[in-house]
Design a protein around this motif. Structure first.
Motif, PDB file in Angstrom:
ATOM      1  N   VAL A   1      11.292  -6.193  26.534  1.00 36.42           N
ATOM      2  CA  VAL A   1      11.847  -7.109  25.542  1.00 36.42           C
ATOM      3  C   VAL A   1      11.010  -8.388  25.465  1.00 36.42           C
ATOM      4  CG1 VAL A   1      13.462  -8.191  27.174  1.00 36.42           C
ATOM      5  CG2 VAL A   1      13.972  -8.186  24.727  1.00 36.42           C
ATOM      6  N   GLN A   2      10.487  -8.868  26.607  1.00 36.08           N
ATOM      7  CA  GLN A   2       9.633 -10.056  26.588  1.00 36.08           C
ATOM      8  C   GLN A   2       8.291  -9.741  25.937  1.00 36.08           C
ATOM      9  OE1 GLN A   2       9.849 -10.714  30.849  1.00 36.08           O
ATOM     10  NE2 GLN A   2      11.037 -12.585  30.561  1.00 36.08           N
ATOM     11  N   ARG A   3       7.769  -8.551  26.203  1.00 41.33           N
ATOM     12  CA  ARG A   3       6.499  -8.172  25.588  1.00 41.33           C
ATOM     13  C   ARG A   3       6.665  -8.068  24.069  1.00 41.33           C
ATOM     14  NH1 ARG A   3       1.858  -6.597  27.728  1.00 41.33           N
ATOM     15  NH2 ARG A   3       2.816  -6.567  29.798  1.00 41.33           N
ATOM     16  N   ALA A   4       7.811  -7.569  23.616  1.00 42.34           N
ATOM     17  CA  ALA A   4       8.067  -7.483  22.173  1.00 42.34           C
ATOM     18  C   ALA A   4       8.070  -8.874  21.550  1.00 42.34           C
ATOM     19  CB  ALA A   4       9.394  -6.775  21.919  1.00 42.34           C
TER      20      ALA A   4
ATOM     21  N   PHE B   1      -2.351  -7.019  12.633  1.00 43.97           N
ATOM     22  CA  PHE B   1      -1.875  -5.639  12.509  1.00 43.97           C
ATOM     23  C   PHE B   1      -1.797  -4.955  13.868  1.00 43.97           C
ATOM     24  CE2 PHE B   1      -3.239  -6.140   8.026  1.00 43.97           C
ATOM     25  CZ  PHE B   1      -2.069  -5.723   7.424  1.00 43.97           C
ATOM     26  N   GLU B   2      -2.751  -5.257  14.758  1.00 50.43           N
ATOM     27  CA  GLU B   2      -2.719  -4.642  16.084  1.00 50.43           C
ATOM     28  C   GLU B   2      -1.464  -5.059  16.849  1.00 50.43           C
ATOM     29  OE1 GLU B   2      -6.310  -5.622  18.061  1.00 50.43           O
ATOM     30  OE2 GLU B   2      -7.544  -4.207  16.919  1.00 50.43           O
ATOM     31  N   TYR B   3      -1.122  -6.361  16.799  1.00 46.81           N
ATOM     32  CA  TYR B   3       0.064  -6.828  17.514  1.00 46.81           C
ATOM     33  C   TYR B   3       1.339  -6.206  16.938  1.00 46.81           C
ATOM     34  CZ  TYR B   3      -2.574 -10.338  20.126  1.00 46.81           C
ATOM     35  OH  TYR B   3      -3.432 -10.966  20.985  1.00 46.81           O
ATOM     36  N   ILE B   4       1.390  -6.069  15.621  1.00 46.72           N
ATOM     37  CA  ILE B   4       2.584  -5.471  15.009  1.00 46.72           C
ATOM     38  C   ILE B   4       2.720  -4.003  15.419  1.00 46.72           C
ATOM     39  CG2 ILE B   4       3.571  -4.718  12.812  1.00 46.72           C
ATOM     40  CD1 ILE B   4       2.632  -7.326  11.616  1.00 46.72           C
ATOM     41  N   ILE B   5       1.610  -3.270  15.381  1.00 51.38           N
ATOM     42  CA  ILE B   5       1.661  -1.860  15.768  1.00 51.38           C
ATOM     43  C   ILE B   5       2.074  -1.721  17.228  1.00 51.38           C
ATOM     44  CG2 ILE B   5       0.217   0.171  16.167  1.00 51.38           C
ATOM     45  CD1 ILE B   5      -1.294  -0.599  13.591  1.00 51.38           C
ATOM     46  N   ARG B   6       1.544  -2.592  18.091  1.00 53.26           N
ATOM     47  CA  ARG B   6       1.948  -2.537  19.502  1.00 53.26           C
ATOM     48  C   ARG B   6       3.435  -2.835  19.655  1.00 53.26           C
ATOM     49  NH1 ARG B   6      -3.043  -5.908  22.326  1.00 53.26           N
ATOM     50  NH2 ARG B   6      -4.716  -4.481  21.722  1.00 53.26           N
ATOM     51  N   GLY B   7       3.931  -3.789  18.860  1.00 50.94           N
ATOM     52  CA  GLY B   7       5.364  -4.088  18.912  1.00 50.94           C
ATOM     53  C   GLY B   7       6.204  -2.904  18.472  1.00 50.94           C
ATOM     54  N   LEU B   8       5.745  -2.213  17.425  1.00 47.12           N
ATOM     55  CA  LEU B   8       6.482  -1.041  16.948  1.00 47.12           C
ATOM     56  C   LEU B   8       6.464   0.088  17.983  1.00 47.12           C
ATOM     57  CD1 LEU B   8       5.272  -0.956  13.234  1.00 47.12           C
ATOM     58  CD2 LEU B   8       7.550  -1.543  14.043  1.00 47.12           C
ATOM     59  N   GLU B   9       5.369   0.184  18.734  1.00 48.35           N
ATOM     60  CA  GLU B   9       5.280   1.233  19.749  1.00 48.35           C
ATOM     61  C   GLU B   9       6.251   1.023  20.904  1.00 48.35           C
ATOM     62  OE1 GLU B   9       1.174   1.038  20.728  1.00 48.35           O
ATOM     63  OE2 GLU B   9       0.526   2.327  19.065  1.00 48.35           O
ATOM     64  N   LEU B  10       6.823  -0.197  21.025  1.00 45.20           N
ATOM     65  CA  LEU B  10       7.765  -0.486  22.104  1.00 45.20           C
ATOM     66  C   LEU B  10       9.194  -0.056  21.784  1.00 45.20           C
ATOM     67  CD1 LEU B  10       6.658  -4.074  23.237  1.00 45.20           C
ATOM     68  CD2 LEU B  10       6.433  -1.954  24.539  1.00 45.20           C
TER      69      LEU B  10
ATOM     70  N   ASP C   1      18.363  -1.220  21.444  1.00 42.18           N
ATOM     71  CA  ASP C   1      17.711  -1.597  20.178  1.00 42.18           C
ATOM     72  C   ASP C   1      17.477  -3.097  20.046  1.00 42.18           C
ATOM     73  OD1 ASP C   1      19.344   0.926  18.155  1.00 42.18           O
ATOM     74  OD2 ASP C   1      17.593   1.034  19.442  1.00 42.18           O
ATOM     75  N   GLU C   2      17.601  -3.867  21.125  1.00 43.83           N
ATOM     76  CA  GLU C   2      17.376  -5.300  21.008  1.00 43.83           C
ATOM     77  C   GLU C   2      15.912  -5.563  20.678  1.00 43.83           C
ATOM     78  OE1 GLU C   2      17.954  -7.344  24.687  1.00 43.83           O
ATOM     79  OE2 GLU C   2      17.213  -5.676  25.871  1.00 43.83           O
ATOM     80  N   GLU C   3      15.674  -6.547  19.826  1.00 41.67           N
ATOM     81  CA  GLU C   3      14.346  -7.004  19.448  1.00 41.67           C
ATOM     82  C   GLU C   3      13.581  -6.034  18.531  1.00 41.67           C
ATOM     83  OE1 GLU C   3      12.753  -9.912  19.946  1.00 41.67           O
ATOM     84  OE2 GLU C   3      14.470 -10.769  20.978  1.00 41.67           O
TER      85      GLU C   3
END
Length: 577
Positions: A99-102, A122-131, A138-140
């Motif tokens: 959750v902190q990484r997100a 875009f890289e940060y968003i994709i990494r966030g989606l992969e979490l 489903d928090e965050e």
């Protein structure tokens, strides 16, 4: 500006300690700083963070991560974008809960977006989606969905943006705070606005403002109110737009948020121009332009220069107007470079992600093939098959990239088909679209209605109030007609003061109701000629089986001429007796 926290941390590391603080006490003060970070100017939360810096050795790992996440936000609000990114990169390099990484990915995506580092964004968003699968309850999840919606809207992928936007709203409604719901509703409203679906955008802006007022976050509330005010302006509701701008500026000034104030000022300048307050518009833009240029918001810079050029021309300062237009062209060139970089970054990230997935799959298969090779030579054929499959996958990936590039070219081609003054279809594009709609209507055997309308006594508007007022009147008419068109309809400016609409599968009663809404809206348009309200005459024709577009247009034109001959400000149907 934010050196205090770093200095106190350094002192703690070399052994200069303040009075001991328990983990519980640190947590209480950190919660208070988090609350101030949302409800008060950022300087107040930073004072508390500076106090906590010397007690970081006593904090838990989670508390330290939350502390530096708050510091990174304040660095961004203070304009220290690179410092904020450096803080986040250092955090992301170490261990932390999902959750902190997100949250860190979300903030890093925000800051790289402000810094125009699109590939990183875009890289940060994709990494966030992969979490998503690692986030409990489903928090965050709403955060990467919401940012993805915003970014996909910026690159013109509106269907994907809307899909992600609704996913973020659903998740924030189920699991988020009031502030979370404020943010995601505001972003979804922006997505619909960028897609040109103004009525839907207006509904979401209203809901976002209502939720944001409960959140106590002046920054987000002010930002969303300014977007809402601009959409009210677009709909011709000038008094409501003026009131909404006043509330937005009050909150953005309280939050001391420079980028939001600059954007709100540009939006307000549009309102001032459309209501004829050109001197006040000029003062506001001359004060705002340096901030827009510093932020490299080139679309806003180009628009501001064009407005200043029109104001200068209206005062007879033609040399000044030419200088502004030259600077506007320079800003447009920079904007094209910026958009190209953003689109290429998006395509590169998509391509790299798919390539990495293919490479991983290929490596797994190759390792398995090596293990089986000792038992049977037949695995050679399998390896050749895998290599061929990888080549096919690479070809598919390249084709996808080319498809996205072609979409970009199609986007610029669409812009060339718009009327430059009203931003709706021009003559050529409208009748091309109408021909296609007629063909589909005849194939599917459903109704198609063509409406052609002409502004009454438009020459009087230009003669009495000037061509600037005439231009305002034309833009106002386009907004009034477009904002009330049903879904699936097509609207265009097909002559000097002549507009046309093509309505698929709409009955006579619905056409009557639409025309009445248009006439009511026309009467409320404020173009600077209060003693000469705008009216239009309309000719309406319903397509007959097998009829050509030329025939349908001729019947609508003839109905329009009868409306003019019968005294104007009226509606005539081609088939009426």
């Amino acid at each position: 500006m934010l050196a205090g926290a770093a200095l106190c941390s350094l002192l703690a590391l070399v052994g200069v300690r303040a009075e001991e603080m328990t983990t519980e006490q640190f947590g209480e003060k950190l919660d208070r700083a988090r609350e101030l970070n949302v409800s008060a100017p950022w300087q107040e939360s930073q004072e508390l963070l500076d106090e906590l810096a010397q007690h970081l050795p006593q904090a838990t790992r989670d508390q330290k991560i939350d502390y530096w996440l708050l510091v990174s936000r304040n660095q961004a609000l203070a304009g220290e974008i690179e410092s904020g990114l450096a803080t986040l990169r250092e955090l992301l390099a170490g261990p932390m809960r999902a959750v902190q990484r997100a949250r860190a990915y979300r903030r890093a995506a925000n800051l790289t977006m402000i810094a125009r580092k699109w590939e990183e964004t875009f890289e940060y968003i994709i990494r966030g989606l992969e979490l998503r699968d690692r986030l409990e309850g489903d928090e965050e999840i709403y955060a990467p969905f919401s940012l993805a919606a915003y970014l996909y809207a910026l690159v013109g992928e509106h269907e994907t943006a809307i899909e992600y936007g609704h996913a973020s709203v659903d998740n924030a409604r189920a699991h988020g705070t009031v502030r979370d719901r404020c943010v995601v509703h505001g972003r979804l409203a922006f997505v619909y606005k960028s897609a040109g679906q103004y009525e839907t955008a207006l509904e979401h802006y209203r809901e976002a403002v209502s939720i944001c007022l409960e959140s106590g976050d002046d920054l987000f509330t002010g930002t969303i109110q300014s977007g809402f005010a601009d959409l009210l302006r677009h709909a011709g509701e000038y008094d409501r737009a003026k009131a909404a701008f006043a509330q937005a500026f009050e909150r953005l000034e309280a939050a001391d948020y420079g980028p939001g104030l600059a954007e709100a000022s540009l939006y307000k300048a549009r309102l001032l121009e459309e209501t004829g307050r050109l001197d006040r518009m000029r003062e506001l833009l001359e004060d705002t332009l340096p901030r827009l240029q510093d932020q490299e918001v080139w679309d806003y810079v180009a628009e501001a220069r064009e407005m200043l050029a029109r104001a200068a021309a209206a005062r007879g300062e033609f040399r000044n107007a030419v200088e502004h237009m030259e600077q506007s062209l320079d800003a447009h060139r920079r904007l094209l470079d910026q958009n190209r970089a953003r689109q290429l970054a998006y395509l590169q990230v998509v391509f790299d992600t798919r390539t990495q997935q293919q490479e991983l799959a290929l490596l797994r298969e190759q390792r398995r093939a090596a293990e089986l090779k000792a038992a049977s030579r037949s695995t050679d054929r399998r390896i050749r098959w895998l290599a061929s499959g990888a080549a096919v996958l690479a070809l598919i990936a390249l084709l996808l990239v080319l498809t996205h590039v072609l979409r970009g070219r199609q986007h610029f081609r669409r812009l060339s088909r718009l009327d430059s003054l009203t931003r709706i279809d021009n003559h050529t594009r409208f009748f091309q679209a109408a021909a296609e709609m007629l063909k589909h209507a005849q194939t599917d055997e459903h109704a198609l209605t063509l409406i052609i309308g002409d502004i009454d006594h438009f020459k009087r508007v230009n003669d009495r109030f000037g061509h600037m007022a005439g231009d305002r009147a034309l833009r106002g008419v386009a907004r009034a007609l477009r904002s009330r068109c049903p879904d699936g309809a097509r609207l265009g400016r097909v002559g000097g003061e002549e507009f046309a609409a093509c309505l698929p599968d709409v009955g006579r009663e619905a056409v009557d109701a639409l025309l009445e809404r248009w006439r009511e809206a026309l009467a409320r348009i404020d173009y600077g000629g209060d003693d000469l309200p705008l009216t239009m005459s309309f000719g309406v024709a319903r397509a007959r089986p097998g009829e050509s577009l030329a025939s349908l247009r001729l019947r609508a034109d003839e109905a329009l001429y009868r409306a003019k001959d019968d005294g104007r400000d009226r509606i005539v149907f081609a088939d009426a007796q």
